[in-house]
Design a protein around this motif. Structure first.
Motif: not given
Length: 212
Positions: A169-185
């Motif tokens: 299903d192209p409209a399906a959403k994930p069951t969970g998302v974890e994201c990491q961003l590193s900036e300015d130390g």
């Protein structure tokens, strides 16, 4: 039992699960990596990062706002309990990583959805799930866990397994998302439920941009 107390117990339990996920399920190497996506000038490494009280889309930190419709006493009880719960998670993370850490949970106005944000006073390192499985070998139409990059952010995306031969299903959403961003130390990490990775990244970018 009042509604705020019930919600407080639920959030407290959720925080324990979130903490377990942060310490076990994902790799965050701090502070060895020197990678930074922005300027060379880093903030004071000994200062704790202040995350915003609100995020775009109606998300509010649970330690500053109680359940919708609660009176002043119920709101204070709720926010006091959340502050204590968040302090526990922060203390554990600081002991593990030995760098300034801030952990907050945000919720919708009816407390039906939650997201978590963590900020470390150190550049981030390798980030990823415990393992990536070839969907073909698993008899699946799509990998149940994906590792993706959206601009400067890396995310692990968890999907409901779909057997080979069944349409995705192209409209399906994930069951969970974890994201990491590193900036300015500094390193920022977000954990969301059924939310598109792009939306998760936008919230993470907003939090990082508003952090002091």
């Amino acid at each position: 039992m009042t509604a705020p107390t019930s919600r407080s117990s639920l959030v407290g339990a959720a925080l324990g699960l979130v903490l377990l996920g942060l310490l076990v399920a994902f790799a965050v190497a701090l502070p060895e990596s020197a990678h930074s996506t922005k300027s060379e000038a880093a903030p004071d490494p000994d200062a704790a990062i202040s995350l915003p009280d609100t995020l775009p889309g109606g998300w509010t930190a649970v330690d500053v706002a109680g359940p919708k419709g609660a009176d002043a006493a119920q709101t204070k009880e709720f926010t006091d309990n959340q502050t204590k719960a968040l302090r526990y998670v922060t203390d554990v993370l600081e002991k593990v990583y030995a760098v300034p850490t801030t952990f907050r949970v945000y919720a919708t106005s009816d407390l039906s959805e939650y997201i978590t944000l963590t900020a470390w006073g150190a550049p981030g390192g390798a980030f990823g799930p415990n393992g990536l499985n070839d969907p073909e070998l698993s008899g699946l139409a799509r990998a149940p866990v994906e590792l993706v990059r959206i601009r400067d952010t890396v995310c692990t995306v968890n999907w409901q397994p779909v057997p080979v031969g069944q349409a995705i299903d192209p409209a399906a959403k994930p069951t969970g998302v974890e994201c990491q961003l590193s900036e300015d130390g500094r390193t920022f990490q977000i954990g969301t439920g059924p939310m598109a990775p792009e939306e998760s990244v936008k919230l993470l970018e907003a939090a990082a941009g508003a952090a002091t």
